[in-house]
Motif scaffolding. Structure first.
Motif, PDB file in Angstrom:
ATOM      1  N   UNK A 144      13.677 -39.195   3.422  1.00  0.00           N
ATOM      2  CA  UNK A 144      14.616 -40.360   4.055  1.00  0.00           C
ATOM      3  C   UNK A 144      14.618 -40.369   5.460  1.00  0.00           C
ATOM      4  N   UNK A 145      14.628 -39.107   6.151  1.00  0.00           N
ATOM      5  CA  UNK A 145      14.819 -39.085   7.449  1.00  0.00           C
ATOM      6  C   UNK A 145      13.395 -39.584   8.216  1.00  0.00           C
ATOM      7  N   UNK A 146      12.262 -39.344   7.527  1.00  0.00           N
ATOM      8  CA  UNK A 146      11.238 -39.686   8.227  1.00  0.00           C
ATOM      9  C   UNK A 146      11.037 -41.376   7.979  1.00  0.00           C
ATOM     10  N   UNK A 147      11.244 -41.686   6.808  1.00  0.00           N
ATOM     11  CA  UNK A 147      11.225 -43.272   6.520  1.00  0.00           C
ATOM     12  C   UNK A 147      12.185 -44.106   7.474  1.00  0.00           C
ATOM     13  N   UNK A 148      13.297 -43.444   7.604  1.00  0.00           N
ATOM     14  CA  UNK A 148      14.463 -44.019   8.629  1.00  0.00           C
ATOM     15  C   UNK A 148      14.006 -44.160  10.074  1.00  0.00           C
ATOM     16  N   UNK A 149      13.219 -42.828  10.287  1.00  0.00           N
ATOM     17  CA  UNK A 149      12.860 -42.553  11.806  1.00  0.00           C
ATOM     18  C   UNK A 149      11.628 -43.521  12.030  1.00  0.00           C
ATOM     19  N   UNK A 150      10.771 -43.612  11.093  1.00  0.00           N
ATOM     20  CA  UNK A 150       9.657 -44.857  11.106  1.00  0.00           C
ATOM     21  C   UNK A 150      10.215 -46.271  11.287  1.00  0.00           C
ATOM     22  N   UNK A 151      11.314 -46.865  10.542  1.00  0.00           N
ATOM     23  CA  UNK A 151      11.839 -48.058  10.649  1.00  0.00           C
ATOM     24  C   UNK A 151      12.550 -48.034  11.978  1.00  0.00           C
TER      25      UNK A 151
END
Length: 206
Positions: A171-178
């Motif tokens: 979740x952190x990786x996807x949120x960071x990517x966005x």
């Protein structure tokens, strides 16, 4: 990977101090598989980049703007890796998969912003003014779209046990990517688009 390499070096050092007939056997070593997965991910990333460029070129029918959108992906990836390092998240199959999913998200915001800048320019607006008005017009819509998607992952910190251990980094990786995609689409894309649009106008006049 670093831990596995350090353990192997330590074992080799211990072997030299023990009898030669003593055998060490590795029961489970996932470092080789992870290294292979990293190589596969690099190949997949290159393939996705080519496909994304072709699809963007089909839509925009212009080479330089297509490279601009592609460069926004590269900058977003760099920012995302910095955020991953800041959050002290290790790279594994889940986080690499999340980063692969992020490739599509990197493109969305940049295309929306650039297309609106292009619409203003084709309407006769000065390139620099179009680079200001275009992002301003779609800022709320793009921000709301990104935040609503990120909101899906806000519940992940409340997971318990192994679910939290496995899926919170994803979740952190996807949120960071966005978040990186949102930042790049409203900074890099408007900053570079006037140069491309000015160049096109000069060629048209000549």
């Amino acid at each position: 990977l670093r831990v596995a390499a350090a353990v192997k070096r330590k074992i080799e050092a211990i072997k030299r101090e023990l009898p030669a007939d003593l055998v060490f056997k590795s029961v489970d070593d996932e470092s080789a598989e992870i290294r292979q997965n990293l190589n596969d991910f690099a190949l997949l990333a290159g393939l996705i980049t080519v496909i994304v460029f072709v699809m963007i070129f089909i839509v925009l029918r212009r080479v330089k703007p297509s490279f601009l959108i592609l460069s926004s992906i590269a900058f977003s990836i760099v920012i995302t890796f910095n955020l991953i390092y800041a959050f002290k998240i290790s790279l594994n199959m889940l986080t690499l998969g999340a980063l692969a999913l992020g490739f599509g998200m990197f493109v969305n915001n940049s295309i929306v912003v650039f297309e609106n800048i292009l619409r203003f320019r084709e309407g006769g607006t000065d390139p620099r003014q179009a680079a200001i008005q275009g992002p301003q017009e779609v800022f709320i819509a793009v921000l709301a779209s990104t935040l609503t998607t990120m909101a899906v992952f806000f519940s992940f910190p409340f997971f318990q046990g192994k679910l939290k251990m496995y899926y919170l980094p994803l979740a952190i990786v996807i949120a960071s990517a966005m978040a990186a995609s949102l930042l790049v689409s409203f900074t890099l894309v408007p900053a570079l688009s006037p140069r491309l649009l000015e160049r096109k106008r000069k060629l048209a006049k000549s």
